[in-house]
Enzyme design. Structure first.
Site, PDB file in Angstrom:
ATOM      1  N   HIS A   1      -7.544  -3.756  -4.054  1.00  0.00           N
ATOM      2  CA  HIS A   1      -6.667  -3.319  -3.094  1.00  0.00           C
ATOM      3  C   HIS A   1      -6.753  -3.680  -2.056  1.00  0.00           C
ATOM      4  O   HIS A   1      -7.783  -4.519  -1.416  1.00  0.00           O
ATOM      5  CB  HIS A   1      -7.270  -1.358  -3.314  1.00  0.00           C
ATOM      6  CG  HIS A   1      -5.592  -0.998  -2.129  1.00  0.00           C
ATOM      7  ND1 HIS A   1      -4.850  -0.468  -2.838  1.00  0.00           N
ATOM      8  CD2 HIS A   1      -4.818  -0.236  -1.364  1.00  0.00           C
ATOM      9  CE1 HIS A   1      -3.335  -0.035  -2.317  1.00  0.00           C
ATOM     10  NE2 HIS A   1      -3.614   0.622  -1.168  1.00  0.00           N
TER      11      HIS A   1
ATOM     12  N   CYS B   1       1.133  -1.043   0.513  1.00  0.00           N
ATOM     13  CA  CYS B   1       0.209   0.561  -0.766  1.00  0.00           C
ATOM     14  C   CYS B   1       1.061   1.405  -0.052  1.00  0.00           C
ATOM     15  O   CYS B   1       1.976   1.571  -0.908  1.00  0.00           O
ATOM     16  CB  CYS B   1      -1.019  -0.724   1.043  1.00  0.00           C
ATOM     17  SG  CYS B   1      -2.597   1.438   1.526  1.00  0.00           S
TER      18      CYS B   1
ATOM     19  N   ASP C   1      -8.127  -2.905  -8.536  1.00  0.00           N
ATOM     20  CA  ASP C   1      -8.356  -1.728  -7.396  1.00  0.00           C
ATOM     21  C   ASP C   1      -8.486  -0.304  -7.303  1.00  0.00           C
ATOM     22  O   ASP C   1      -8.513  -0.365  -8.749  1.00  0.00           O
ATOM     23  CB  ASP C   1      -6.386  -1.538  -7.278  1.00  0.00           C
ATOM     24  CG  ASP C   1      -5.810  -0.568  -6.643  1.00  0.00           C
ATOM     25  OD1 ASP C   1      -6.630  -0.011  -5.681  1.00  0.00           O
ATOM     26  OD2 ASP C   1      -4.828  -0.810  -5.926  1.00  0.00           O
TER      27      ASP C   1
END
Length: 267
Positions: free
Chosen positions: A231, A143, A200
């Site tokens: 994600h 991330c 995502d």
């Protein structure tokens, strides 16, 4: 495992949460000299004595909470010295932020990339001083840490390999975050594997396509995408977890490290 082990901004841990025990490893909080500061970090390494390869584990946006610590222990079980530094510590503790917007506004947006990259290099220095093998050093990040992984791969020549998980690829430049992965493609110093989900919402298909085209000029870099993965598909404690993609990405990570000299075990 208590919910307090996870960042407050994260919803309650899902039933899919993986817990890696400490049998056969040393796992503990440490402090690392970085400039004029003492950088908090979590390390996990084999309990046996030896000169082990280094893996820097770069936190998600939520900081070095239980999930990132668990990832470090997974590496340690395989024969790596894994270190996850607390890269927001000068700005605040992300685990105590009550919600995502507060976390981003009050802490994350105030963290300069230059500070982060310097702290990561100091972490590598420290691991080498501890007796770990600086000739077998890699990095992986998730991330927020996925974006940083690309930047570190363009600035830290001592690394042998890097694996970035779903980090933002491009964006508006700010004083704290002046560059993005797409800006450093031509400057990569080590082979980088990028693992991304095609579902995502924060990294649209057009961004992935532009980045893939930019990477075409560097045969050392590879981008792997998972069609139905959102994600944070590796984050087993969240609803976004996708077991098949997570398992495949983990196996690719380990294979990437071995292929580029970050081989586990004592030497």
């Amino acid at each position: 495992m208590s919910q307090a082990s996870f960042a407050a901004a994260v919803s309650p841990a899902a039933a899919t949460t993986i817990h890696t025990d400490e049998e056969g490893v040393v796992a503990r909080d440490v402090t690392i000299p970085s400039g004029d500061a003492q950088l908090p970090a979590y390390e996990a390494r084999p309990a046996a004595s030896g000169r082990f390869p280094i893996v820097l584990v770069i936190q998600e946006i939520f900081g070095v909470h239980e999930h990132i610590r668990d990832v470090a222990r997974r590496f340690a079980k395989l024969g790596y010295h894994a270190i996850a530094p607390e890269l927001y510590f000068r700005q605040g503790d992300p685990r105590t932020a009550p919600d995502f917007d507060t976390l981003r506004r009050e802490i994350v947006n105030k963290v300069p990339d230059a500070q982060v990259l310097s702290d990561l290099s100091a972490t590598l220095d420290w691991a080498i001083v501890q007796g770990s093998d600086g000739e077998r050093a890699g990095v992986t990040g998730f991330c927020w840490g996925g974006r940083i992984t690309w930047l570190l791969a363009a600035s830290e020549p001592r690394l042998r390999a890097a694996v970035a998980w779903y980090g933002k690829l491009e964006g508006e430049a700010y004083p704290t975050t002046p560059r993005y992965p797409i800006d450093v493609v031509g400057e990569l110093r080590v082979p980088v594997l990028g693992l991304y989900g095609e579902a995502d919402a924060g990294i649209p298909a057009e961004s992935l396509a532009r980045f893939r085209a930019a990477l075409a000029a560097d045969p050392r870099a590879q981008l792997v995408t998972y069609p139905d993965a959102p994600h944070a598909f590796f984050a087993d404690y969240r609803p976004s977890y996708r077991e098949a993609a997570a398992r495949d990405g983990w196996q690719r990570t380990l294979a990437w490290f071995v292929a580029h000299g970050v081989v586990p075990g004592e030497r």
